[in-house]
Design an enzyme around this catalytic site. Structure first.
Site, short mmCIF file in Angstrom:
data_model
loop_
_atom_site.label_atom_id
_atom_site.label_comp_id
_atom_site.label_asym_id
_atom_site.label_seq_id
_atom_site.Cartn_x
_atom_site.Cartn_y
_atom_site.Cartn_z
N GLU A 1 0.80 -1.28 0.12
CA GLU A 1 0.02 0.09 -0.19
C GLU A 1 1.13 1.45 0.08
O GLU A 1 0.61 2.24 0.72
CB GLU A 1 -0.76 0.24 1.09
CG GLU A 1 -1.98 -0.66 0.95
CD GLU A 1 -2.72 -0.75 -0.38
OE1 GLU A 1 -2.61 0.29 -0.79
OE2 GLU A 1 -3.07 -1.80 -0.89
C1 LIG Z 1 2.43 -9.76 0.06
C2 LIG Z 1 2.23 -8.67 -0.82
C3 LIG Z 1 0.92 -8.28 -1.15
C4 LIG Z 1 0.56 -7.07 -1.92
N1 LIG Z 1 -0.56 -7.05 -2.35
C5 LIG Z 1 -0.91 -6.07 -3.31
C6 LIG Z 1 -2.28 -6.00 -3.88
O1 LIG Z 1 -3.26 -6.41 -3.21
N2 LIG Z 1 -2.59 -5.22 -5.01
C7 LIG Z 1 -1.28 -4.68 -5.63
O2 LIG Z 1 -1.62 -3.91 -6.42
N3 LIG Z 1 -0.04 -4.65 -5.15
C8 LIG Z 1 0.00 -5.30 -3.99
N4 LIG Z 1 1.34 -5.50 -3.54
C9 LIG Z 1 2.56 -4.74 -3.86
C10 LIG Z 1 2.82 -3.57 -3.18
O3 LIG Z 1 2.15 -2.61 -2.85
C11 LIG Z 1 4.40 -3.12 -3.74
O4 LIG Z 1 5.29 -4.39 -3.35
C12 LIG Z 1 5.09 -1.85 -3.03
O5 LIG Z 1 3.98 -0.94 -3.28
C13 LIG Z 1 6.16 -1.48 -3.40
O6 LIG Z 1 6.47 -1.54 -4.88
P1 LIG Z 1 7.68 -2.58 -5.35
O7 LIG Z 1 7.82 -3.94 -4.64
O8 LIG Z 1 7.67 -2.60 -6.78
O9 LIG Z 1 8.99 -1.87 -4.79
P2 LIG Z 1 9.66 -0.66 -5.67
O10 LIG Z 1 8.71 0.50 -6.18
O11 LIG Z 1 10.47 -1.11 -6.72
O12 LIG Z 1 10.42 -0.01 -4.38
C14 LIG Z 1 11.80 -0.16 -4.05
C15 LIG Z 1 12.29 0.53 -2.93
O13 LIG Z 1 12.59 1.58 -3.53
C16 LIG Z 1 12.05 2.69 -2.67
N5 LIG Z 1 11.43 3.84 -3.51
C17 LIG Z 1 10.79 3.83 -4.69
N6 LIG Z 1 10.68 4.94 -5.16
C18 LIG Z 1 11.01 5.92 -4.31
C19 LIG Z 1 11.00 7.30 -4.15
N7 LIG Z 1 10.34 8.14 -4.97
N8 LIG Z 1 11.70 7.82 -2.87
C20 LIG Z 1 12.08 7.14 -1.87
N9 LIG Z 1 12.23 5.63 -2.21
C21 LIG Z 1 11.60 5.02 -3.14
C22 LIG Z 1 10.81 2.06 -2.00
O14 LIG Z 1 10.17 2.70 -1.06
C23 LIG Z 1 11.14 0.63 -1.85
O15 LIG Z 1 11.89 0.52 -0.53
C24 LIG Z 1 1.56 -6.53 -2.36
C25 LIG Z 1 3.05 -6.82 -2.17
C26 LIG Z 1 3.35 -8.08 -1.26
C27 LIG Z 1 4.75 -8.40 -1.13
#
Ligand SMILES: Cc1cc2nc3c(=O)[nH]c(=O)nc-3n(C[C@H](O)[C@H](O)[C@H](O)COP(=O)(O)OP(=O)(O)OC[C@H]3O[C@@H](n4cnc5c(N)ncnc54)[C@H](O)[C@@H]3O)c2cc1C
Length: 598
Positions: free
Chosen positions: A443
């Protein structure tokens, strides 16, 4: 084996004695009839459901996990999950605070909030199946066409169908502007969606005959980035005009993630292969519609950690009273035993009280936040609706990030109380730590929440909403400033309240010269703001407790509340000094580090 006892007394204290919610409801025609007895009766039944139906499935669900049949794309959830969901639907719990127009019971959000705190304590993985439906429900209420509302809302309301949020793709989570799923318009006004989503919670399961997916995708002529995202509703099974189910839509689960926690919840990889959907809201305005879903979900995620903090605390407390180890530094306490119970040791008490204070502060914040939501939706005065809405927007990233970070601290502390036994599965404590960990990530990670708070919600309107919260603080300080019994709670709150404007302005000015200054300060800033909010609620809880004692009550609950508030101000709140120093320490030590990070 862990145990769970619903914290009804504390919920009732916060609702009836601190915020006097029924007085607030009298002003809202929708809720004017909601009285204390109704609230307490619903809470009691909700607590029974959580403790007796879903809590017994928490450990087995974690061990068993979900299984995908790759041939049929169907998912089998852990034993007992489906039957528990049937009881949930039968009991009317899904409809608790949904709109009567769609078959809901129309009760206040505050009640749903408390129901969900208890469900999360009992079994976060199970609770995510019905929990996700709320975001889909809210988005369709706010942005759906009459046809979409008629087709989906009654079934989402009863819980006969569940909903999902399909945002994330393999190459984008935080930056949804990068998403690639395509939506091709069809002659009949529908769209064919093609693409791959990952990490979709409750994305496939065996609870219900249909699943309502809300999917973000791009139209063929969409502008690049976040301005080119549209929202679609894509059912697992088509729905015929008479409401019965038609053919299977090609939106299928192709894999399940193997993950650290919440094993009982199916985290699905979803392939859309020309799946039929209809547009929700305006083309390319999916972001606005999506935020309705995401804001509901962010408050829900804070609630997940609140639930885990409470259940971890209850079990650590019981263990600390029972486990004997070493003698108290200040002399033997349990003369009849070979050693004293570990609860005599100051640091064990610190761990227990940390969890207790984070649970009680989180509960007050969540109940206050959902009361604001009730006002934002149902208060007859437009200004009250607008002010409430703005305050909820300010508090949402704090609920999401501060409560989940605190949940991490608290569940770890409670596991630590068990020593080596905390690390062993049979005690259930390590599951609370594992399950909580995702709450800081999904989220919008907690870093993204802090950027939202500082960048958009605070600096974005020159601190106007923060000042509205500041007025609440100032009013309390004025009310209690001369009351000596309250000084230990009011003085630190007043001090931080005064500092906040200068602190914020300073970061804002630095950010104008170099935006990385905001990025460097945001995470500690959110924690300081979280403490301002918790300090306000602890002072209000202390005020209510002190008034009860002054009024002659000898109920130990009130003295205990004062002790917890005292602990909070003495041992947790002082980290604000370090956090402010950290926030002020600037971006250079982070950004001028290319050699260190080479
Ligand atoms: C168990 C689980 C359930 C989930 N459920 C859902 C769901 O129901 N629906 C759905 O759509 N998604 C879902 N997600 C996805 C989840 O919302 C994303 O994993 C999360 O938003 C982070 O995206 P990412 O994993 O691509 O990480 P990335 O976006 O690649 O981020 C990697 C790191 O970089 C940091 N970062 C990125 N941009 C910035 C910035 N501008 N400034 C500072 N730091 C930054 C982030 O904080 C993070 O630490 C789920 C994930 C998991 C693991």
């Amino acid at each position: 084996m862990p145990t769970y006892s619903p914290p009804l007394r504390d919920m009732q204290f916060v609702m009836h004695e601190v915020f006097k919610v029924t007085d607030a409801y009298k002003a809202m025609p929708r809720h004017a009839e909601v009285d204390v007895d109704t609230i307490n009766a619903v809470l009691e039944e909700a607590g029974k459901f959580a403790a007796e139906v879903t809590f017994p499935l928490n450990i087995s669900g974690d061990e068993e996990g979900c299984v995908l049949d790759k041939a049929t794309h169907e998912v089998k959830t852990p034993k007992g999950f489906k039957e528990a969901y049937a009881k949930y639907v039968e009991g009317g719990w899904a409809a608790l605070s949904c709109d009567p127009e769609f078959g809901g019971q129309g009760l206040p959000f505050v009640l749903n909030q408390c129901l969900y705190e208890m469900l999360n304590s009992a079994n976060q993985a199970w609770t995510m199946y019905p929990g996700l439906s709320h975001g889909a429900y809210e988005a369709l209420v706010a942005h759906g066409t009459d046809e979409q509302k008629k087709t989906y809302l009654p079934k989402l309301t009863t819980g006969e169908w569940t909903g999902t949020m399909c945002l994330t793709e393999p190459h984008c989570g935080t930056d949804l502007g990068l998403l690639r799923t395509k939506a091709e318009p069809q002659a009949d006004g529908t769209y064919k969606l093609t693409g791959n989503k990952i990490f979709i919670s409750a994305g496939e399961h065996d609870f219900t005959e249909n699943i309502v997916h809300l999917v973000l995708a791009r139209l063929p002529d969409a502008p690049k980035g976040s301005k080119g995202i549209s929202l679609f509703v894509v059912p697992k099974y088509h729905v015929k005009a008479d409401g019965s189910l038609g053919d299977r839509n090609p939106i299928v689960c192709t894999g399940l993630e193997h993950k650290m926690g919440i094993h009982g919840n199916a985290t699905a990889q979803i392939a859309l292969d020309g799946a039929t959907g209809t547009l929700v809201g305006q083309p390319n305005k999916g972001l606005a519609a999506m935020f309705v879903m995401m804001n509901a979900a962010r408050l829900g995620v804070g609630n997940q950690s609140l639930g885990l903090t409470e259940v971890a605390y209850q079990n650590a407390l019981a263990y600390a009273k029972d486990r004997i180890q070493m003698r108290s530094l200040s002399g033997t306490k349990a003369k009849d035993k070979e050693a004293d119970p570990i609860i005599v040791h100051p640091d064990v008490r610190k761990m227990l009280l940390t969890a207790k204070a984070y649970a009680e502060g989180g509960r007050a914040l969540q109940i206050f936040g959902t009361l604001l939501l009730d006002q934002a939706h149902h208060h007859p005065d437009e200004k009250v609706r607008k002010d409430s809405d703005e305050l909820v927007a300010l508090l949402t990233p704090i609920v999401k990030a501060f409560i989940t970070d605190n949940g991490h601290i608290a569940t770890n502390a409670c596991m630590q109380v068990f020593g080596g036994h905390g690390f062993i599965k049979e005690w259930g404590m390590e599951q609370f730590v594992r399950d909580n960990r995702i709450n800081m990530i999904y989220e919008g990670t907690n870093t993204i929440q802090s950027l939202d708070l500082l960048g958009r919600k605070v600096l974005g309107n020159q601190g106007a909403t923060l000042k509205k919260f500041g007025k609440l603080v100032a009013k309390l300080v004025e009310e209690e400033g001369v009351n000596e019994k309250m000084a230990e709670f009011i003085n630190p709150l007043a001090y931080l309240g005064e500092q906040m404007t200068k602190f914020t302005t300073e970061i804002g000015f630095k950010g104008l010269q170099n935006p990385d200054e905001v990025g460097a300060a945001a995470v500690p800033y959110l924690r300081v703001a979280g403490h301002l909010v918790f300090a306000y609620f602890f002072a209000r809880m202390a005020q209510a407790a002190q008034r009860a004692i002054d009024g002659g009550s000898s109920d130990p609950f009130y003295a205990a509340k004062l002790q917890t508030a005292r602990f909070y101000f003495a041992k947790l709140f002082p980290e604000t000094a370090t956090l402010m120093r950290l926030a002020r320490s600037g971006s250079q030590a982070l950004m001028d580090t290319d050699l260190a990070l080479a």
